[in-house]
Design an enzyme around this catalytic site. Structure first.
Site, PDB file in Angstrom:
ATOM      1  N   TYR A 434      41.654 -25.061  23.209  1.00 24.85           N
ATOM      2  CA  TYR A 434      40.503 -24.941  23.719  1.00 24.85           C
ATOM      3  C   TYR A 434      40.362 -26.120  24.361  1.00 24.85           C
ATOM      4  O   TYR A 434      40.727 -27.162  25.158  1.00 24.85           O
ATOM      5  CB  TYR A 434      40.191 -24.402  22.692  1.00 24.85           C
ATOM      6  CG  TYR A 434      39.824 -25.429  21.703  1.00 24.85           C
ATOM      7  CD1 TYR A 434      39.796 -26.867  21.158  1.00 24.85           C
ATOM      8  CD2 TYR A 434      39.018 -25.628  20.542  1.00 24.85           C
ATOM      9  CE1 TYR A 434      39.503 -27.974  20.546  1.00 24.85           C
ATOM     10  CE2 TYR A 434      38.569 -25.545  19.356  1.00 24.85           C
ATOM     11  CZ  TYR A 434      38.986 -27.142  19.755  1.00 24.85           C
ATOM     12  OH  TYR A 434      38.830 -28.290  18.162  1.00 24.85           O
ATOM     13  N   GLU A 435      39.408 -25.184  25.816  1.00 25.38           N
ATOM     14  CA  GLU A 435      38.510 -25.962  26.718  1.00 25.38           C
ATOM     15  C   GLU A 435      39.181 -26.068  27.315  1.00 25.38           C
ATOM     16  O   GLU A 435      38.707 -27.208  28.631  1.00 25.38           O
ATOM     17  CB  GLU A 435      37.741 -27.225  25.746  1.00 25.38           C
ATOM     18  CG  GLU A 435      36.562 -27.012  24.425  1.00 25.38           C
ATOM     19  CD  GLU A 435      36.056 -26.134  25.628  1.00 25.38           C
ATOM     20  OE1 GLU A 435      35.259 -26.065  26.438  1.00 25.38           O
ATOM     21  OE2 GLU A 435      34.706 -25.107  24.304  1.00 25.38           O
ATOM     22  N   GLY A 436      40.088 -25.042  28.027  1.00 27.90           N
ATOM     23  CA  GLY A 436      40.827 -25.240  28.806  1.00 27.90           C
ATOM     24  C   GLY A 436      42.467 -26.146  28.401  1.00 27.90           C
ATOM     25  O   GLY A 436      42.416 -27.665  27.901  1.00 27.90           O
TER      26      GLY A 436
END
Length: 564
Positions: A434-436
């Site tokens: 997550y978060e890229g």
């Protein structure tokens, strides 16, 4: 095992390695802070992590969040812990004092976050999102919006969430379909659905302020047609009191591999009322203020879990009797076996190197956000942009490796729940996604930061390190750092020069390149720590340079195989 906050190691970085009071002392916002204050705050953060957060970590994982009719209930003890968190002022650490914040440096806050992630990752995520929302509004909201929302976000009375991802779009935000129609009163009606929303619904704060990406009716296609909106769970009256429930509700929560006490929500918006933040169609640029801070925070998650795994593995290795040592002792503690020493030293290499990079990056963010020196801000902006994808991706890749190594030290006991090691592995795994995803971070580093800037970001990075190296005494390790920096420059120049003729090449080498840069950065930071420690870290530093840094050889060969 009880978590032991590594306050001494952290103060070593604050005081001896980076001299934060000197590094940030020229900035007016930090001029009144000293090392005694930093030490006192870290001590208190360690007590909070150990005394409040860790005791509900395993129980929170086992119970998880509950969902019924749009309502999310957090596990037993979380609501009380959150109240203690708010009363302790932990949400307000770096926020603007004009709205009730304490205005302390981000370089200190990364260390506090590490402790909280070590003790209870699921709990820490709620505050992380609120902190990012606060920073975004500080940077991009108008004064009236700041006055209306910031004080309660900064205090923790309200919390925040980041609503980006949609089921059909994933990481490709240009495909999002959520719509925003203007209303006569200056607000917008938001229609759409978002998935994977951390802290999108829970029972710990009075209100949740959602920052939502959506498209206006005249929006162009793609990422340049995205606008940003503030969408509160409860509407806020002009006098600051809470009004009626807004049209944004939780449709379900995810059942996950890890971070089970963190609510991961599907958020549905049906005629939800929102307010534009920043210019129309510039929402993604505004959101990156929050996204980049969250990426650093998630990177710190990898360090925090790696540190907790190391502490437990080290304790176990010193107590567990198994086999015969080379000195003839039998049964001998695991710590006397060479392979166990290798595992523990590898874990420590990643943890200490990552912690140092976190503080270093945090100090550049402090300059970027607070300094009045335009040239210093320019350099800090470049350094922050260059280091953020490295921190997010490598902290979490190395953190996951560290957690699996810690599990390995325990042998079969690491695979069963009662020792807690398998929870670290599960909780850390999401940090690479997550978060890229870490692949996206690597593409950002190679595509935007290296090739896109024609090497200017890299040159700033190398200049900052080389200027500091001049003050460090000669040594074999310094020679290795200098050689690796030279090889990095040569390799990067080749990547840039061949990128036009080999359009697929940047994607093929991106992850290897990010790991290569990260290891070279760690080498520089290990050298700084070695010098500052005046001999006390020589064995640890030797291990990094002899056993971890040589990974660059394989990475370089792998990269070069796609260049020629």
């Amino acid at each position: 095992m009880q978590y032991q906050a590594p306050v001494d190691d952290m103060m070593f970085l604050v005081r001896d390695v980076f001299s934060l009071t000197k590094r940030l002392g020229h900035i007016a916002d930090f001029s009144d802070f000293d090392e005694d204050l930093y030490h006192a705050i870290l001590e208190e953060a360690g007590k909070f992590a150990t005394g409040v957060l860790q005791p509900i970590n395993r129980s929170g994982d086992e119970e998880g969040c509950h969902f019924e009719d749009g309502v999310v209930t957090t596990p037993k003890g979380f609501k009380e812990a959150y109240q203690a968190y708010v009363e302790g002022g932990w949400q307000s650490i770096t926020a603007d004092p004009n709205y009730g914040g304490q205005g302390l440096p981000k370089a200190l806050h990364v260390l506090i976050e590490e402790m909280f992630y070590s003790a209870n990752t699921s709990f820490c995520l709620y505050g992380s999102l609120t902190g990012g929302a606060t920073q975004l509004l500080q940077a991009h909201a108008d004064d009236a919006t700041k006055e209306k929302y910031l004080p309660n976000l900064i205090s923790g009375k309200w919390s925040g969430s980041m609503c980006l991802t949609e089921a059909h779009a994933g990481s490709d935000l240009g495909l999002l379909k959520t719509k925003a129609e203007p209303n006569d009163d200056g607000s917008y009606s938001i229609e759409g659905s978002k998935i994977f929303i951390t802290g999108g619904e829970h029972d710990m704060s009075e209100n949740i302020i959602h920052l939502v990406l959506a498209r206006l009716p005249d929006a162009p296609a793609g990422p340049k047609g995205i606008s940003l909106f503030l969408v509160p769970k409860f509407l806020v009256n002009d006098d600051g009191s809470l009004g009626e429930r807004n049209g944004i509700v939780c449709g379900s929560i995810e059942h996950k591999m890890g971070i089970k006490a963190s609510s991961t929500c599907v958020m549905n918006m049906d005629n939800a009322k929102g307010w534009l933040i920043g210019p129309p169609h510039r929402g993604l640029a505004c959101m990156f203020t929050m996204m980049n801070l969250e990426r650093l925070s998630i990177g710190i998650q990898g360090i925090g879990l790696g540190e907790m795994s190391y502490q437990q593995a080290n304790t176990y290795a010193n107590e567990r009797l198994q086999g015969k040592a080379t000195d003839g002792e039998a049964p001998a503690p695991l710590i006397k076996h060479g392979d166990v020493q290798r595992m523990l030293n590898t874990m420590e290499s990643f943890n200490k190197g990552g912690r140092a990079l976190g503080v270093w990056l945090g100090s550049y963010l402090d300059v970027a956000f607070h300094s009045e020196d335009k040239e210093a801000v320019k350099v800090a902006d470049v350094m922050s942009a260059w280091l953020t994808p490295i921190a997010k991706a490598y902290f979490t890749d190395a953190g996951y490796e560290t957690c699996t190594i810690g599990q390995q030290v325990f042998g079969g006991h690491g695979y069963v729940r009662e020792w807690g090691m398998e929870q670290h592995v599960r909780d850390c795994r999401i940090a690479q996604i997550y978060e890229g995803t870490n692949g996206i971070q690597a593409l950002d580093l190679v595509g935007r930061k290296l090739i896109g800037s024609k090497g200017e970001f890299l040159d700033t990075f190398l200049s900052e390190i080389n200027a500091d190296l001049e003050s460090l005494p000669a040594s074999d390790h310094k020679d290795k750092v200098i050689r690796h920096l030279s090889e990095l420059k040569e390799l990067s120049t080749t990547i840039i020069s061949k990128s036009a003729d080999k359009p697929d090449m940047p994607q093929l080498i991106a992850c290897d390149y990010l790991h290569y840069v990260a290891l070279v950065t760690y080498a520089y930071l290990w050298l700084k720590m070695e010098v500052a420690a005046k001999g006390e870290l020589d064995d640890k530093s030797d291990f990094f340079f002899k056993r971890v840094l040589p990974r660059t050889l394989g990475l370089k060969a792998s990269i070069e195989s796609e260049l020629y």
